[in-house]
Design an enzyme around this catalytic site. Sequence first.
Site, short mmCIF file in Angstrom:
data_model
loop_
_atom_site.label_atom_id
_atom_site.label_comp_id
_atom_site.label_asym_id
_atom_site.label_seq_id
_atom_site.Cartn_x
_atom_site.Cartn_y
_atom_site.Cartn_z
N ASP A 62 -7.84 -68.79 36.48
CA ASP A 62 -6.67 -68.43 37.28
C ASP A 62 -6.68 -66.96 37.72
O ASP A 62 -5.71 -66.21 37.49
CB ASP A 62 -5.38 -68.69 36.48
N GLU A 269 0.44 -76.22 42.81
CA GLU A 269 0.58 -75.03 41.95
C GLU A 269 -0.26 -73.91 42.54
O GLU A 269 -0.85 -74.05 43.61
CB GLU A 269 0.13 -75.35 40.51
O1 FUB Z 1 -4.17 -72.24 33.40
C1 FUB Z 1 -3.14 -73.15 33.21
C2 FUB Z 1 -2.75 -73.79 34.49
O2 FUB Z 1 -3.85 -74.49 35.03
C3 FUB Z 1 -2.38 -72.81 35.57
O3 FUB Z 1 -1.14 -72.23 35.39
C4 FUB Z 1 -2.53 -73.69 36.73
O4 FUB Z 1 -2.51 -73.05 37.96
C5 FUB Z 1 -3.85 -74.36 36.43
O5 FUB Z 1 -4.95 -73.57 36.81
#
Ligand code: FUB
Length: 388
Positions: A62, A269
Amino acid sequence: MQRPSFVAITSIAASAILLSACSKKEEAAPVAAEPAVAEAPKTIDPAKFLKQPLVSEIYTADPSAHVFNGKIWIYGSHDIDAPAQEGDGGAFVMRDYQPISMDSINGPATVHPVALDIADVPWAGRQMWAPDAAEKDGKYFLYFPVKDKQDVFRIGVAVGDNPAGPFKAQPEAIKNSFSMDPAVFKDTDGKYYMYFGGIWGGQLQRWKSGEYKADDDSQPPNDEPALLPFVARMADDMLEFAEKPKAVKIVDENGKLLLSSDHDRRFFEASWVHKYKGNYYFSYSTGDTHFIAYAMGKSPYGPFTYKGKILEPVLGWTNHHSITEVDGKWYLFYHDSQNSNGATHLRNIKQPVEIQYNDDGTIQTIDPYQEDPPAAPAAPAAPAAPAA
Ligand code: FUB
């Protein structure tokens, strides 16, 4: 370049073995069927990948990249190999943040010591997910999502005097914050905005009514607009929102909101905003279809019109990125699961790749592989194991 078989392999390995990131099936919209049998991890030839892992001494994911004082700083998740916990995205049990720095885009990367630990966030319960950071007036602000003691994702902020930290967490989460994946954008007029939100494991659907409903994980029906990310301008002190968060509209070429059924394009997301030649670019992950998509607009609040994909699916279930200008060129920072041979919860940030704009401002799609997808190796191998 087609790679259906490889995408299928990676998705299968990810979802079946690893209780994937945000893997809860929606009620209304169709999702890919999960395999009945888990496959063993595959050893993938490094030469197949467009870019190599940036660091390998810890697992990282991320990436939110910035240039502070002429140096590249990357704030990401610190993945750990620990038993999965309860709930969607329960495999992501991260507990701290370790910034990474680089003196130049092709130079070596340094992993810094823990800059914020969950034990030092008074209101935190579990799962420190994808962070971001901002600088203002010589202070550094680390923004992070973590579930509170009631198991509700909130966004916190911690403050430091140095981009490497340490950062001291505020005693409470940012008021009116919810869900996860904060990304803070500084506009050319000096105003800062936070974008946030994520569906499934990110809990955004639980806020449909404006209030948190722990037992409502339903998505809107297929023929209704998909759930949207949120944006709020930051207060002058960077510790609170200056306004109530507003939904960020992502529309198609006819100005219609993307539908809940449109898994190839709808927001899932990993919000990120950058500005190039006067246009605002809102980019994000499509989650269960594994793309980094983007939409363009004329205001930091949107609306943003869907334009296409920036990044094709990577090895592993999640796809999450940032886009940053370094020395006049624009780079995509992303992750995959190369170091763990596909383990979705054990990812590695990759070396950045330069993005190319077309004359009309659209962005050319990046393929994270050098060539056609590799065939599955004959013998499964144990995952590489960098120290957590
Ligand atoms: O790293 C945990 C979660 O997985 C992140 O918050 C999302 O964007 C995905 O990459």
